[in-house]
Design a protein around this motif. Structure first.
Motif: not given
Length: 311
Positions: A152, A225, A227, A229, A269-270, A275-276, A278-279
Protein backbone atom coordinates in the motif's frame (compact mmCIF):
# COMPACT_ATOMS: atom_id res chain seq x y z
CA UNK A 1 6.97 -2.21 29.60
CA UNK A 2 10.72 -2.63 29.18
CA UNK A 3 10.41 -6.32 30.10
CA UNK A 4 7.67 -6.79 27.49
CA UNK A 5 9.68 -5.02 24.82
CA UNK A 6 12.75 -7.15 25.47
CA UNK A 7 11.02 -10.54 25.21
CA UNK A 8 7.88 -10.03 23.14
CA UNK A 9 8.18 -7.21 20.62
CA UNK A 10 9.14 -8.23 17.04
CA UNK A 11 12.02 -6.45 15.37
CA UNK A 12 14.07 -5.54 18.45
CA UNK A 13 17.28 -6.62 16.67
CA UNK A 14 16.53 -4.40 13.69
CA UNK A 15 17.18 -1.30 15.77
CA UNK A 16 20.71 -2.50 16.57
CA UNK A 17 21.55 -3.70 13.04
CA UNK A 18 24.06 -1.65 11.03
CA UNK A 19 23.98 -3.43 7.66
CA UNK A 20 22.37 -2.04 4.52
CA UNK A 21 20.02 -5.04 4.31
CA UNK A 22 18.16 -6.61 7.24
CA UNK A 23 17.53 -10.35 7.34
CA UNK A 24 14.75 -11.73 9.55
CA UNK A 25 15.17 -15.43 10.34
CA UNK A 26 13.26 -17.84 12.57
CA UNK A 27 15.35 -19.91 14.99
CA UNK A 28 13.86 -23.26 13.88
CA UNK A 29 15.14 -23.23 10.28
CA UNK A 30 18.11 -24.27 8.17
CA UNK A 31 19.28 -22.60 4.95
CA UNK A 32 19.17 -25.11 2.10
CA UNK A 33 21.94 -23.80 -0.17
CA UNK A 34 25.19 -21.85 0.01
CA UNK A 35 23.82 -19.11 -2.28
CA UNK A 36 20.51 -18.46 -0.51
CA UNK A 37 21.50 -14.89 0.37
CA UNK A 38 22.72 -13.90 -3.09
CA UNK A 39 19.44 -15.03 -4.67
CA UNK A 40 17.49 -13.13 -2.01
CA UNK A 41 19.37 -9.89 -2.72
CA UNK A 42 18.80 -9.77 -6.48
CA UNK A 43 15.15 -8.53 -6.33
CA UNK A 44 16.22 -5.85 -3.83
CA UNK A 45 18.97 -4.69 -6.19
CA UNK A 46 16.36 -4.44 -8.95
CA UNK A 47 13.88 -2.56 -6.76
CA UNK A 48 15.03 -1.19 -3.37
CA UNK A 49 11.43 -1.14 -2.09
CA UNK A 50 11.25 -4.93 -2.10
CA UNK A 51 10.53 -7.40 0.68
CA UNK A 52 12.39 -10.50 -0.56
CA UNK A 53 11.03 -13.75 0.91
CA UNK A 54 12.49 -17.24 0.96
CA UNK A 55 10.59 -20.31 -0.24
CA UNK A 56 9.77 -22.65 2.65
CA UNK A 57 10.47 -26.38 2.68
CA UNK A 58 9.91 -28.66 5.69
CA UNK A 59 12.14 -30.29 8.30
CA UNK A 60 10.71 -33.05 10.50
CA UNK A 61 9.93 -32.00 14.08
CA UNK A 62 9.83 -35.56 15.49
CA UNK A 63 13.45 -35.50 16.63
CA UNK A 64 15.06 -36.80 13.44
CA UNK A 65 15.42 -33.34 11.81
CA UNK A 66 14.89 -35.10 8.49
CA UNK A 67 14.58 -32.86 5.44
CA UNK A 68 11.13 -33.64 4.00
CA UNK A 69 11.63 -32.23 0.52
CA UNK A 70 10.72 -29.14 -1.42
CA UNK A 71 7.37 -27.42 -1.14
CA UNK A 72 5.41 -26.49 -4.23
CA UNK A 73 5.77 -22.83 -5.14
CA UNK A 74 2.62 -20.95 -4.08
CA UNK A 75 1.28 -17.45 -3.66
CA UNK A 76 0.93 -16.12 -0.13
CA UNK A 77 -2.48 -14.73 0.76
CA UNK A 78 -4.90 -14.36 3.69
CA UNK A 79 -7.71 -16.65 4.84
CA UNK A 80 -11.05 -15.82 6.44
CA UNK A 81 -9.40 -15.60 9.87
CA UNK A 82 -7.01 -12.92 8.58
CA UNK A 83 -4.14 -15.38 8.90
CA UNK A 84 -1.48 -16.19 6.33
CA UNK A 85 -2.24 -19.03 3.91
CA UNK A 86 -0.98 -20.44 0.61
CA UNK A 87 -2.72 -20.49 -2.79
CA UNK A 88 -1.22 -22.92 -5.28
CA UNK A 89 -2.36 -21.25 -8.49
CA UNK A 90 -3.59 -17.88 -9.63
CA UNK A 91 -7.30 -18.66 -9.85
CA UNK A 92 -7.56 -21.20 -7.05
CA UNK A 93 -7.94 -24.24 -9.31
CA UNK A 94 -11.33 -23.39 -10.81
CA UNK A 95 -9.99 -23.18 -14.39
CA UNK A 96 -9.02 -26.86 -14.34
CA UNK A 97 -5.64 -28.55 -14.18
CA UNK A 98 -4.77 -27.92 -17.83
CA UNK A 99 -5.12 -24.14 -17.40
CA UNK A 100 -3.57 -23.56 -14.00
CA UNK A 101 -1.53 -20.38 -13.69
CA UNK A 102 1.30 -21.42 -11.40
CA UNK A 103 4.03 -19.26 -9.84
CA UNK A 104 7.39 -19.25 -11.58
CA UNK A 105 9.48 -22.25 -10.58
CA UNK A 106 12.84 -20.40 -10.68
CA UNK A 107 12.38 -16.65 -11.09
CA UNK A 108 11.20 -14.47 -8.17
CA UNK A 109 7.45 -13.85 -8.32
CA UNK A 110 5.29 -11.21 -6.66
CA UNK A 111 2.97 -12.29 -3.86
CA UNK A 112 0.32 -10.37 -1.88
CA UNK A 113 1.53 -11.67 1.51
CA UNK A 114 4.63 -13.49 2.71
CA UNK A 115 5.31 -15.72 5.71
CA UNK A 116 6.96 -13.99 8.65
CA UNK A 117 10.62 -14.02 9.66
CA UNK A 118 12.18 -15.51 6.53
CA UNK A 119 12.83 -12.40 4.49
CA UNK A 120 15.29 -9.65 3.60
CA UNK A 121 14.58 -5.93 3.26
CA UNK A 122 16.74 -2.82 2.99
CA UNK A 123 17.20 -1.21 6.37
CA UNK A 124 16.10 2.22 5.14
CA UNK A 125 13.01 0.69 3.52
CA UNK A 126 12.08 -1.15 6.73
CA UNK A 127 12.16 2.08 8.72
CA UNK A 128 10.46 4.07 5.93
CA UNK A 129 7.52 1.72 6.45
CA UNK A 130 7.64 2.24 10.21
CA UNK A 131 9.39 -1.04 11.03
CA UNK A 132 7.28 -3.61 12.77
CA UNK A 133 4.37 -2.25 14.77
CA UNK A 134 5.87 -2.72 18.22
CA UNK A 135 2.41 -2.91 19.75
CA UNK A 136 1.99 -6.37 18.20
CA UNK A 137 2.85 -9.03 20.75
CA UNK A 138 4.00 -12.68 20.85
CA UNK A 139 2.72 -14.12 17.54
CA UNK A 140 0.26 -13.35 14.76
CA UNK A 141 -0.40 -10.28 12.65
CA UNK A 142 3.15 -9.07 12.08
CA UNK A 143 3.52 -10.51 8.57
CA UNK A 144 0.06 -9.38 7.38
CA UNK A 145 0.81 -5.91 8.76
CA UNK A 146 4.13 -5.75 6.92
CA UNK A 147 2.56 -7.09 3.72
CA UNK A 148 -0.28 -4.58 3.65
CA UNK A 149 1.91 -1.56 4.26
CA UNK A 150 4.67 -2.72 1.91
CA UNK A 151 2.24 -2.88 -1.01
CA UNK A 152 0.00 0.00 0.00
CA UNK A 153 2.96 2.33 0.59
CA UNK A 154 4.75 1.87 -2.73
CA UNK A 155 6.74 -1.32 -2.24
CA UNK A 156 6.31 -4.96 -3.18
CA UNK A 157 6.81 -8.50 -1.88
CA UNK A 158 8.44 -11.27 -3.89
CA UNK A 159 9.06 -14.94 -3.14
CA UNK A 160 12.44 -16.23 -4.35
CA UNK A 161 12.29 -19.94 -5.33
CA UNK A 162 16.07 -20.29 -5.52
CA UNK A 163 16.49 -19.12 -1.92
CA UNK A 164 15.02 -22.00 0.04
CA UNK A 165 14.84 -22.63 3.75
CA UNK A 166 14.02 -25.79 5.68
CA UNK A 167 11.48 -24.89 8.34
CA UNK A 168 10.53 -27.02 11.34
CA UNK A 169 6.75 -26.74 11.62
CA UNK A 170 4.88 -27.70 14.79
CA UNK A 171 3.30 -30.86 13.39
CA UNK A 172 4.06 -33.55 15.97
CA UNK A 173 1.15 -33.84 18.43
CA UNK A 174 3.52 -34.70 21.29
CA UNK A 175 5.68 -31.64 20.69
CA UNK A 176 2.68 -29.38 20.19
CA UNK A 177 1.44 -30.22 23.68
CA UNK A 178 4.78 -29.17 25.13
CA UNK A 179 5.63 -26.16 22.98
CA UNK A 180 2.52 -24.75 21.30
CA UNK A 181 0.74 -22.55 21.94
CA UNK A 182 3.21 -20.77 24.22
CA UNK A 183 2.29 -19.52 27.66
CA UNK A 184 1.48 -15.82 27.74
CA UNK A 185 3.51 -14.14 30.52
CA UNK A 186 1.39 -12.77 33.39
CA UNK A 187 2.82 -9.30 32.77
CA UNK A 188 1.37 -9.29 29.26
CA UNK A 189 -1.96 -10.78 30.34
CA UNK A 190 -2.29 -7.94 32.83
CA UNK A 191 -1.17 -5.28 30.36
CA UNK A 192 -3.73 -6.42 27.76
CA UNK A 193 -6.52 -6.72 30.34
CA UNK A 194 -7.21 -10.39 29.71
CA UNK A 195 -8.98 -10.51 33.06
CA UNK A 196 -11.72 -8.24 31.68
CA UNK A 197 -14.89 -8.98 33.65
CA UNK A 198 -17.67 -7.44 31.51
CA UNK A 199 -17.31 -9.68 28.45
CA UNK A 200 -20.46 -9.94 26.34
CA UNK A 201 -19.58 -13.07 24.38
CA UNK A 202 -18.98 -16.68 25.33
CA UNK A 203 -16.03 -16.58 22.92
CA UNK A 204 -14.03 -14.42 25.32
CA UNK A 205 -14.61 -16.84 28.18
CA UNK A 206 -13.57 -19.92 26.19
CA UNK A 207 -10.45 -18.54 24.45
CA UNK A 208 -7.05 -19.04 26.01
CA UNK A 209 -4.78 -16.03 26.40
CA UNK A 210 -2.66 -16.94 23.38
CA UNK A 211 -5.75 -16.90 21.14
CA UNK A 212 -6.72 -13.54 22.61
CA UNK A 213 -3.27 -12.16 21.73
CA UNK A 214 -3.70 -13.26 18.11
CA UNK A 215 -7.22 -11.80 17.89
CA UNK A 216 -6.09 -8.54 19.49
CA UNK A 217 -3.12 -8.29 17.08
CA UNK A 218 -5.45 -8.81 14.10
CA UNK A 219 -7.84 -6.14 15.34
CA UNK A 220 -4.91 -3.77 15.57
CA UNK A 221 -3.75 -4.44 12.00
CA UNK A 222 -7.28 -4.31 10.59
CA UNK A 223 -8.11 -0.98 12.17
CA UNK A 224 -4.87 0.71 11.15
CA UNK A 225 -4.60 -0.66 7.61
CA UNK A 226 -8.13 -1.68 6.60
CA UNK A 227 -9.85 1.32 8.17
CA UNK A 228 -13.60 1.52 7.67
CA UNK A 229 -13.69 -0.84 4.71
CA UNK A 230 -16.72 -3.13 4.70
CA UNK A 231 -14.38 -6.15 4.85
CA UNK A 232 -13.44 -5.27 8.42
CA UNK A 233 -17.02 -5.45 9.60
CA UNK A 234 -17.62 -8.73 7.79
CA UNK A 235 -14.53 -10.07 9.52
CA UNK A 236 -16.01 -8.90 12.82
CA UNK A 237 -19.23 -10.76 12.03
CA UNK A 238 -17.40 -13.94 11.05
CA UNK A 239 -15.01 -14.02 14.00
CA UNK A 240 -16.82 -12.25 16.85
CA UNK A 241 -20.47 -12.83 15.93
CA UNK A 242 -21.45 -9.21 15.29
CA UNK A 243 -20.40 -6.23 13.19
CA UNK A 244 -20.13 -4.24 16.43
CA UNK A 245 -17.45 -5.40 18.84
CA UNK A 246 -18.24 -6.17 22.44
CA UNK A 247 -16.34 -4.20 25.10
CA UNK A 248 -13.85 -7.04 25.60
CA UNK A 249 -12.62 -6.51 22.01
CA UNK A 250 -13.46 -2.83 21.53
CA UNK A 251 -10.90 -1.93 24.21
CA UNK A 252 -8.14 -2.93 21.77
CA UNK A 253 -9.50 -0.64 19.07
CA UNK A 254 -9.94 2.26 21.50
CA UNK A 255 -6.34 1.97 22.71
CA UNK A 256 -5.02 2.86 19.24
CA UNK A 257 -5.90 6.54 19.80
CA UNK A 258 -3.35 6.88 22.60
CA UNK A 259 -0.89 4.08 21.80
CA UNK A 260 2.39 5.66 20.57
CA UNK A 261 3.32 2.60 18.49
CA UNK A 262 -0.04 2.66 16.70
CA UNK A 263 0.20 6.41 16.16
CA UNK A 264 3.65 5.95 14.59
CA UNK A 265 2.15 3.55 12.02
CA UNK A 266 -0.69 5.98 11.31
CA UNK A 267 1.80 8.81 10.77
CA UNK A 268 3.88 6.67 8.42
CA UNK A 269 0.75 5.76 6.50
CA UNK A 270 0.06 9.46 5.97
CA UNK A 271 3.68 10.43 5.25
CA UNK A 272 4.05 7.72 2.62
CA UNK A 273 0.70 8.62 1.00
CA UNK A 274 -0.32 4.98 1.19
CA UNK A 275 -3.19 3.49 -0.79
CA UNK A 276 -6.23 2.10 0.99
CA UNK A 277 -7.36 -1.50 1.44
CA UNK A 278 -9.68 -1.36 -1.58
CA UNK A 279 -6.68 -0.51 -3.76
CA UNK A 280 -4.71 -3.42 -2.27
CA UNK A 281 -7.58 -5.82 -2.94
CA UNK A 282 -8.04 -4.71 -6.56
CA UNK A 283 -4.46 -4.00 -7.64
CA UNK A 284 -2.49 -6.54 -5.62
CA UNK A 285 -4.62 -9.43 -4.37
CA UNK A 286 -6.84 -9.84 -7.44
CA UNK A 287 -4.03 -9.09 -9.88
CA UNK A 288 -1.66 -11.66 -8.38
CA UNK A 289 -4.02 -14.40 -7.19
CA UNK A 290 -7.17 -13.86 -9.27
CA UNK A 291 -9.28 -13.71 -6.11
CA UNK A 292 -10.67 -11.00 -3.83
CA UNK A 293 -10.23 -10.92 -0.06
CA UNK A 294 -12.27 -13.56 1.85
CA UNK A 295 -15.02 -11.14 2.91
CA UNK A 296 -15.73 -9.80 -0.56
CA UNK A 297 -19.30 -9.76 -1.89
CA UNK A 298 -19.65 -9.10 -5.63
CA UNK A 299 -22.18 -6.49 -6.80
CA UNK A 300 -25.61 -7.96 -7.46
CA UNK A 301 -25.30 -7.44 -11.22
CA UNK A 302 -21.97 -9.30 -11.25
CA UNK A 303 -23.53 -12.16 -9.31
CA UNK A 304 -26.40 -12.45 -11.79
CA UNK A 305 -23.97 -12.44 -14.70
CA UNK A 306 -21.99 -15.23 -13.03
CA UNK A 307 -25.15 -17.29 -12.58
CA UNK A 308 -26.15 -16.84 -16.25
CA UNK A 309 -22.64 -17.84 -17.33
CA UNK A 310 -22.77 -21.01 -15.26
CA UNK A 311 -26.20 -21.93 -16.70
Amino acid sequence: DQFLREILVPGVGARAAMGEVLMFVDSHIEMMSSTWYQHLLVPILENPKTVSVQMIDSISDNGSTQYLGASANSFGTINNKFAFSWQSDRYGDWLGTEKKELPNSREPFETPVGPGSLFAIRRDEFWRLGGYDEGIYVWGGENTELALKAWMCGGRIVIVPCSRVGHMFRVSAELMKKQWPPEVPPELSEKLNFGFQNATSRLWQTMDNFSKVVARNNLRVLNIWMGEHVAKYRYYKDQFGDTELGPEWQQYVDELETDPDAQLQIRKKKENKCHDFEWWDRHVLVKLTGKHHPWYSPPRSAGLLWQRTMV
